[in-house]
Design a protein around this motif. Sequence first.
Motif, PDB file in Angstrom:
ATOM      1  N   PHE A   1      66.109  21.403 -23.565  1.00  0.00           N
ATOM      2  CA  PHE A   1      65.418  22.274 -22.614  1.00  0.00           C
ATOM      3  C   PHE A   1      64.254  21.531 -21.963  1.00  0.00           C
ATOM      4  O   PHE A   1      63.952  21.738 -20.798  1.00  0.00           O
ATOM      5  CB  PHE A   1      64.919  23.536 -23.334  1.00  0.00           C
ATOM      6  N   THR A   2      63.618  20.636 -22.718  1.00  0.00           N
ATOM      7  CA  THR A   2      62.464  19.894 -22.194  1.00  0.00           C
ATOM      8  C   THR A   2      62.866  19.001 -21.022  1.00  0.00           C
ATOM      9  O   THR A   2      62.178  18.949 -20.009  1.00  0.00           O
ATOM     10  CB  THR A   2      61.858  19.011 -23.304  1.00  0.00           C
ATOM     11  N   LEU A   3      63.997  18.302 -21.177  1.00  0.00           N
ATOM     12  CA  LEU A   3      64.419  17.377 -20.120  1.00  0.00           C
ATOM     13  C   LEU A   3      64.839  18.114 -18.843  1.00  0.00           C
ATOM     14  O   LEU A   3      64.992  17.495 -17.801  1.00  0.00           O
ATOM     15  CB  LEU A   3      65.573  16.504 -20.615  1.00  0.00           C
TER      16      LEU A   3
ATOM     17  N   THR B   1      70.253  25.693 -20.597  1.00  0.00           N
ATOM     18  CA  THR B   1      70.613  24.406 -21.191  1.00  0.00           C
ATOM     19  C   THR B   1      72.108  24.122 -21.041  1.00  0.00           C
ATOM     20  O   THR B   1      72.502  23.008 -20.705  1.00  0.00           O
ATOM     21  CB  THR B   1      70.243  24.383 -22.687  1.00  0.00           C
ATOM     22  N   PHE B   2      72.950  25.150 -21.286  1.00  0.00           N
ATOM     23  CA  PHE B   2      74.393  24.935 -21.140  1.00  0.00           C
ATOM     24  C   PHE B   2      74.752  24.642 -19.681  1.00  0.00           C
ATOM     25  O   PHE B   2      75.612  23.811 -19.399  1.00  0.00           O
ATOM     26  CB  PHE B   2      75.173  26.146 -21.663  1.00  0.00           C
ATOM     27  N   SER B   3      74.077  25.344 -18.743  1.00  0.00           N
ATOM     28  CA  SER B   3      74.320  25.055 -17.320  1.00  0.00           C
ATOM     29  C   SER B   3      73.961  23.603 -17.032  1.00  0.00           C
ATOM     30  O   SER B   3      74.664  22.916 -16.292  1.00  0.00           O
ATOM     31  CB  SER B   3      73.458  25.949 -16.425  1.00  0.00           C
ATOM     32  N   GLN B   4      72.848  23.154 -17.622  1.00  0.00           N
ATOM     33  CA  GLN B   4      72.405  21.783 -17.378  1.00  0.00           C
ATOM     34  C   GLN B   4      73.451  20.769 -17.839  1.00  0.00           C
ATOM     35  O   GLN B   4      73.758  19.808 -17.129  1.00  0.00           O
ATOM     36  CB  GLN B   4      71.080  21.521 -18.108  1.00  0.00           C
ATOM     37  N   ILE B   5      74.022  20.995 -19.025  1.00  0.00           N
ATOM     38  CA  ILE B   5      74.989  20.042 -19.553  1.00  0.00           C
ATOM     39  C   ILE B   5      76.215  19.950 -18.639  1.00  0.00           C
ATOM     40  O   ILE B   5      76.646  18.865 -18.259  1.00  0.00           O
ATOM     41  CB  ILE B   5      75.402  20.442 -20.988  1.00  0.00           C
ATOM     42  N   TRP B   6      76.734  21.098 -18.250  1.00  0.00           N
ATOM     43  CA  TRP B   6      77.879  21.107 -17.330  1.00  0.00           C
ATOM     44  C   TRP B   6      77.508  20.501 -15.980  1.00  0.00           C
ATOM     45  O   TRP B   6      78.277  19.751 -15.390  1.00  0.00           O
ATOM     46  CB  TRP B   6      78.395  22.546 -17.143  1.00  0.00           C
TER      47      TRP B   6
ATOM     48  N   PHE C   1      73.307  24.956 -10.811  1.00  0.00           N
ATOM     49  CA  PHE C   1      71.881  24.672 -10.600  1.00  0.00           C
ATOM     50  C   PHE C   1      71.122  25.976 -10.359  1.00  0.00           C
ATOM     51  O   PHE C   1      70.054  26.206 -10.932  1.00  0.00           O
ATOM     52  CB  PHE C   1      71.700  23.723  -9.402  1.00  0.00           C
ATOM     53  N   ALA C   2      71.701  26.832  -9.521  1.00  0.00           N
ATOM     54  CA  ALA C   2      71.043  28.103  -9.220  1.00  0.00           C
ATOM     55  C   ALA C   2      70.903  28.950 -10.484  1.00  0.00           C
ATOM     56  O   ALA C   2      69.834  29.516 -10.748  1.00  0.00           O
ATOM     57  CB  ALA C   2      71.831  28.853  -8.143  1.00  0.00           C
ATOM     58  N   VAL C   3      71.961  28.993 -11.292  1.00  0.00           N
ATOM     59  CA  VAL C   3      71.916  29.780 -12.529  1.00  0.00           C
ATOM     60  C   VAL C   3      70.828  29.240 -13.458  1.00  0.00           C
ATOM     61  O   VAL C   3      70.037  29.997 -14.036  1.00  0.00           O
ATOM     62  CB  VAL C   3      73.289  29.735 -13.249  1.00  0.00           C
ATOM     63  N   MET C   4      70.772  27.900 -13.558  1.00  0.00           N
ATOM     64  CA  MET C   4      69.785  27.253 -14.427  1.00  0.00           C
ATOM     65  C   MET C   4      68.372  27.632 -13.997  1.00  0.00           C
ATOM     66  O   MET C   4      67.532  28.007 -14.814  1.00  0.00           O
ATOM     67  CB  MET C   4      70.003  25.740 -14.323  1.00  0.00           C
TER      68      MET C   4
END
Lengths: 428, 170
Positions: A52-54, B53-58, B24-27
């Motif tokens: 979450f930090t990154l 966080t899951f949105s970020q990974i995808w 990106f929008a969801v994140m």
Amino acid sequence: MTVIALGFFGLLLLGVPVVFVLGASAVLALVTTTNVPVAIVSQRVFAGLNSFTLMAIPFFVFAGVIMDAGGISRRIVDFASALIGWVVGSLYQVSCVAAAGLAAISGSGSADTAAISAIMQPQLRRRGYDVDFGAGLIACAGSLAQVIPPSLTMVIIAVVSNVSISALFVAGIVPGLMCIVMLMLVAYFTARRGGETYRDAEPFTMARLGRTAVAALPAAGMPFVILGGILGGVFTPTEAAAVAGFYGLLVGMFVYRDLKPAMLPGLILRSASIAASVMLIIGTAAVFSWLIANANVPRMLGEWITGVSTSKLIFLIIANVLFLFVGMFMETIAAILIIVPVLAPIAAQMGVDPIHFSLLVIMNCAIGTVTPPYGVSLFVASSVAGRPVLKVARKLGWPLAGLFAMQIAVTFIPALSLTLPRLFGLID
Amino acid sequence: MVALLERLCLLLRRLVSGVVIVLFAVMMIAVLAQVGGRYVFGYSIAQAAEIATFSQIWLVLLGSGVALARGQHVAIDMVPAALPRPLARVALVAIAVVIATFLAVLAWGALPLIRMGAFQTSPALRIPMRDVYLCLPVGAGYMALELILSVIRRWDDPFPPPEVEAEEIA
């Protein structure tokens, strides 16, 4: 160890993108030197991204993209020009001040350099300034966005060496601004020797300053949202980055009206792909640094350094030279992820304050993005100016000398970086 | 044949780009909702951080494919750019082979995670972790596709001089 090094430099020279150099040479080393299953690669990449930090990184990239598309950069340059456009070498001075202003909003040195270059280069050319020196100066000033908060590089180093992002942000304020002032002095003395061209400055008027200040005011809210929010304990840095992006969006759409809803998907995609390429490096570099730790490099290097000298100052000099050298040849984030985990424990053992140490690394990284052969800010500034990198690099001498002087000052006077975070009670 | 492949791939790139924009929008909305929830409505949304966080990974795995298509992954190509064209083509293919090998390892190494993830649920959202781990093979697959396409596209001019946008990272 030799396998890692050979694979690494071979692939780099072949022209493989840095992110895959890290990944592929890690795989090569895993297969040839250890019994660890290669499946660890996927685990490490996933673990590196599961943070979450990154997430501050994509949001700060977005804030930077929005800042440029939403007309914020232009207003800040206008304000800088009203503020300092009357000094000898006015366009150089305006570039430096505007770079500081943008740095307080954007977290990326190359984005900052690109934004300033795009606005200032046509003017430098029109008024007969030395375009090569201008490009070099803008590269230096723009790279300082890594030192002046907020900063992507700081977020990464804080996560790697487990220090407080807020403390590191605040520690960068004084050294960052000092570097800007230093560049302004260099520009002043260079311009004074340059003849009449550099003296045709714009007169200072209160009315113009007032007008541009009002126009820049909504933009100036962004650094307050970011820093104030983090320091006041209102947001975490990740949340502050998201709020800053959102704030920039509102200002661009409803105050300046330069931003149209139809532009949004393109801007988001641009931010996302820049952020993705940065973050995938974090993922693959995580595999690589795990390997280095596994090969016992930190302990060996630590023993070597303590064997040379146990003096804190000698250690800092060695660390500075090492980082400078690596920064000249390597991509910033990859350099941090590989070297900081090796050196940070030694620094701690030597009694160097972790915030002081992290800031020195950041400043070296900023200088590294300007120095050839591999310097992203230098590349961006030269390419926007339409000048060959080598021609620009030749004019870098004085601005770089200024930055080196500051680097030495911050190395030997820890108070320059540590006083402000102490004042805010972020460190003891 | 190649033209058809390119048309299909363009369609796929559009689709992936759309998904990346939505992620990106969801994140962003999730994080803003977390802040808003805390200060405006006085309660915290437990799932927000996990959604983000899951949105970020995808986003990163799919976005890397988009970045590959845009030539946005930083490389030092001074050496191959100086080579005569036949040798530059060899370098182009060699680079692609290196990248493809890494992507294969990335996808293959994710299989045990996915098998395990079928029985794991995420703490806040209660979704199977398999759905998150799937981003590794899917992302690697898409990157491989873009890789092949970029080799075809760059065949006649393997290492063009850099454009500003391509350099723009931290």
